[in-house]
Scaffold this active site. Structure first.
Site, mmCIF file in Angstrom:
data_model
loop_
_atom_site.group_PDB
_atom_site.id
_atom_site.type_symbol
_atom_site.label_atom_id
_atom_site.label_comp_id
_atom_site.label_asym_id
_atom_site.label_seq_id
_atom_site.Cartn_x
_atom_site.Cartn_y
_atom_site.Cartn_z
ATOM 1 C CB CYS A 175 -16.899 13.230 7.584
ATOM 2 S SG CYS A 175 -17.672 14.988 7.803
ATOM 3 C CG HIS A 315 -18.981 9.711 3.059
ATOM 4 N ND1 HIS A 315 -19.072 9.640 4.504
ATOM 5 C CD2 HIS A 315 -18.998 10.988 2.815
ATOM 6 C CE1 HIS A 315 -18.706 10.886 4.844
ATOM 7 N NE2 HIS A 315 -18.726 11.864 4.133
ATOM 8 C CD GLU A 326 -19.871 7.524 -1.071
ATOM 9 O OE1 GLU A 326 -19.570 6.585 -0.345
ATOM 10 O OE2 GLU A 326 -20.691 8.323 -0.890
ATOM 11 C CG HIS A 352 -22.333 13.437 7.942
ATOM 12 N ND1 HIS A 352 -21.744 12.440 8.576
ATOM 13 C CD2 HIS A 352 -21.627 14.026 7.029
ATOM 14 C CE1 HIS A 352 -20.492 12.522 7.855
ATOM 15 N NE2 HIS A 352 -20.439 13.676 6.982
#
Length: 425
Positions: A175, A315, A326, A352
Site C-alpha cells: 500500500c 494513510h 498512525e 483504499h
C-alpha cells in the site's frame, strides 16, 4: 545543494472522478465513491461493497489497438498519464497519433523516466486464465496472460505509448507503492539521471480473488447496507477498509528543465522519507516508531521543520489497528504541532486504492496547496478516544496551505512519506 524538483502535471482516474478537476470537486463536496460491487457477483461473499472507478472508457485516452493488450490497472495508469502529460504541455499530436490522443513527447525521451507503483498486477487476467486452465486445459489460457498480468506492464506500456527511453521502473511496496514510486522518481531527478519522470501508482484489485483474500484477513468493512458510510477513518465504529481502485500520475521535472521550457509549475516536491518497521507482515509497529521516523525524514529532506506543515494526508485506512497507531506516529513526528495542524483521510471517500492510494493522496495534497482547502474525513461521527487530532470531520475547510505531507503504510512494514510545498522562485 539539492536539485529542486517540481510538479507540472497531474492525472487521476479514481472512484470519485476520472480527471483531476472532478477529483478536486468531489474532495471538496465530501463525496463518497463507495457502493455495491458491480464488477463481479458477490453472492457468496461477506463483503459486497467497494470503491469502483465509474464510467471509465479507456478509448478516450488510449488507442484501441493498445488498450486491447492492457489489463485494467495498466489502462488506468496510461489514461492518467495522458491527462498529466497534456496538463504539463509535454505532448503534441504527431502525424501517426490517433485523433485526440497526442503521443509525441516535447522532451528528450532518453532523459525521461517512468516509475509506477503497483501492488497486485492484472488479477482479472490471472483469474480468467486460471478458470480456462482448470476448465479446458493449458491450450485455452489467454495468449497475453503473462504480459498483461505482471506488475511492470503499467510502466512498460507508458514507456511504449509515449516513447520514453530513460529508466522505467515498477515499485512494489504494497500500500506504500505509489508514495515510494514518487520518492524513487524524486531521487532519479536529484541524481541527474533524468530531467522528467512520469510517476505515481495504479491498482485494479476489485476482483473475487483479492476481495476473498482480504476478507479472510478480516481487513475489509462489511457495512454492506450503508456503502457510502462504510469507510470511516478515526471513528470508533469503523470495521475495516473498503477496497478501491484507480491511478494517480504526476509529471515531475527538475526546476531548471521546467523553467527552461516555461512550464506552469503547480508545486514543489520538496521531500521524501522511507523506513521499514521490521515488525509484522500485516500490522504496523504499535509504537509508531517506523512511520513517525519516515515522517521526520521527509520533513528534514524538505529542509523544513514539523511546524511548517499545515496539512497531513493520513494513510487513514479505517481499520482497528491502523488509525490509532498512525495517530501515534503523527504525534511522534510532529510533537505538539500535531494538535495544531489539519489531518484527514481521503480514503473515507475513495476507499483504499492500494498502490494508487499514495499517488492520489499526493494529488490531494497539491490541490490543497494550490486551491486552499483541507479535504474532509467523512463519516467521522464518533471519534475514537485514541484518535484525538483535528481530522477535518465531515466538511471541507478552507485556508492558506504552504506545505503538505502525505504518508502511506504497507503490509510488510513499509513506510513512505512525501512533502509538497507551494512553489516560489
Amino acid at each position: 545543494m539539492k536539485t529542486r524538483v517540481v510538479v507540472t502535471g497531474m492525472g487521476a482516474i479514481s472512484p470519485i472522478g476520472n480527471s483531476v478537476p472532478e477529483f478536486s470537486q468531489a474532495l471538496k463536496a465530501g463525496k463518497s465513491g463507495i457502493d455495491r460491487i458491480t464488477l463481479f457477483d458477490t453472492t457468496e461473499f461477506d463483503v459486497k461493497i467497494a470503491a469502483e472507478v465509474k464510467n471509465f472508457d479507456p478509448l478516450v485516452w488510449i488507442d484501441k489497438k493498445d488498450a486491447r493488450k492492457m489489463a485494467r490497472f495498466t489502462q488506468f495508469a496510461v489514461a492518467a498519464t495522458a491527462q498529466a502529460l497534456q496538463q504539463a504541455g509535454l505532448v503534441e499530436r504527431g502525424p501517426e497519433d490517433p485523433e485526440n490522443i497526442p503521443r509525441k513527447l516535447r522532451c528528450n525521451p532518453e532523459r525521461t523516466g517512468v516509475v509506477i507503483g503497483n501492488g497486485i498486477g492484472g488479477w482479472e487476467i490471472t483469474e480468467e486464465s486460471f478458470r480456462k486452465l482448470i476448465a479446458h486445459g493449458p491450450k485455452r489460457v489467454l495468449p497475453l496472460t503473462v504480459p498483461m498480468m505482471i506488475n511492470n506492464e503499467a510502466a512498460g506500456n507508458i514507456s511504449m505509448v509515449y516513447g520514453t527511453k530513460g529508466p522505467a521502473f515498477t515499485q512494489v511496496t504494497a500500500c506504500a507503492s505509489g508514495t515510494d514510486a514518487l520518492g524513487q522518481a524524486l531521487d532519479l531527478i536529484r541524481s541527474g539521471r533524468c530531467d522528467v519522470v512520469i510517476a505515481g501508482g495504479t491498482e485494479a484489485a476489485i476482483v473475487p480473488f483479492a476481495i476473498a483474500g482480504f476478507q479472510m484477513l478480516k481487513a475489509l468493512s462489511t457495512r454492506n447496507d450503508e456503502p457510502q458510510r462504510a469507510s470511516r477513518p478515526f471513528d470508533k465504529d469503523r470495521d475495516g477498509f473498503v477496497m478501491g481502485e484507480g491511478a494517480g500520475i504526476l509529471i515531475l521535472e527538475s526546476e531548471a528543465h521546467a523553467k527552461q521550457r516555461r512550464a506552469r509549475i503547480l508545486a514543489e516536491f520538496a521531500g521524501y522519507g522511507a523506513t521499514a518497521d521490521a515488525y509484522h507482515i500485516t500490522a504496523p509497529d504499535p509504537t509508531g516508531e517506523g512511520g513517525g521516523r519516515a515522517m521526520r525524514l521527509a520533513i528534514e529532506d524538505a529542509g523544513l521543520k514539523p511546524e511548517d506543515i499545515q496539512y497531513y494526508n493520513a494513510h487513514g485506512t479505517s481499520t482497528e489497528i491502523n488509525d490509532p497507531t498512525e495517530t501515534k506516529m503523527i504525534k511522534l513526528a510532529f510533537g505538539d504541532h500535531a494538535y495544531k495542524m489539519k489531518v484527514s483521510s481521503t480514503k473515507s471517500m475513495t476507499g483504499h486504492c492500494i498502490a494508487a492510494a499514495g499517488a492520489l493522496e499526493a494529488i490531494a495534497c497539491i490541490l490543497a496547496i494550490t486551491e486552499g482547502f483541507y479535504p474532509p474525513t467523512i463519516n467521522l461521527d464518533h471519534p475514537d478516544p485514541e484518535c484525538d487530532l483535528d481530522y477535518v470531520p465531515n466538511q471541507v475547510q478552507y485556508g492558506e496551505i504552504r506545505a503538505a505531507a502525505s504518508g502511506s503504510l504497507g503490509f510488510g512494514g513499509h513506510n513512505g512519506v512525501v512533502v509538497f510545498t507551494r512553489y516560489t522562485n
